[in-house]
Design a protein around this motif. Sequence first.
Motif: not given
Length: 185
Positions: A45, A75-78, A80-81, A104, A106, A139, A168, A177
């Motif tokens: 990251e 990104s993975w988190w984006d 998921q969001l 983010e 993190a 989150s 997740y 979130i």
Amino acid sequence: MSLTIRRLSPQEFALNADSLVDIYISAMGYDPAIREGRIFSWRREVIRPGFTALIAEDATGVIGVAYGFIGTPDSWWDRQLRLALRREGELSAEEIEMLRSYFEVAEVHVLPRMQGHGLGRQLLVELLWNAPGKWALLSTPEVPNESNRAFSLYRSMGFTDVIRQYRYPGDERPFAILKLPLPLS
């Protein structure tokens, strides 16, 4: 208590990822078996746009860590969001704007023995000071009645709900979130 908050270069963060992940595992109560995978992820990251990392140190060593970066669709988190938002229906104009310009958060973690002394707030305020983006997003695991230090911190800073009870992949717990408009006031 003599305390220092210090920014780390991406290289310093990568070199110290093992001990920083240990703080994360301790603070979150995760199984140490995830350690190597998290170290690998955290080191990757550092190349994210706007990567910013901080540590808190006292006479005993590093006692807290926070880092974040500009949210991007790769990104993975984006992902998921966006998935979580779409499950709620059509995206609102505010959600679309939020996805275009957010920082983010993190991770923000403090060793359990040091929690409750305002260190998480110091790390988060310093992390978000001058952060790029119109929003800060993060989150946190759901807890009954939001009755933990993390929720108390986020609510006291003005974070509001984006999505609740999101699961997740790979974590059986539901997460909230949350968002905060930037810049900090």
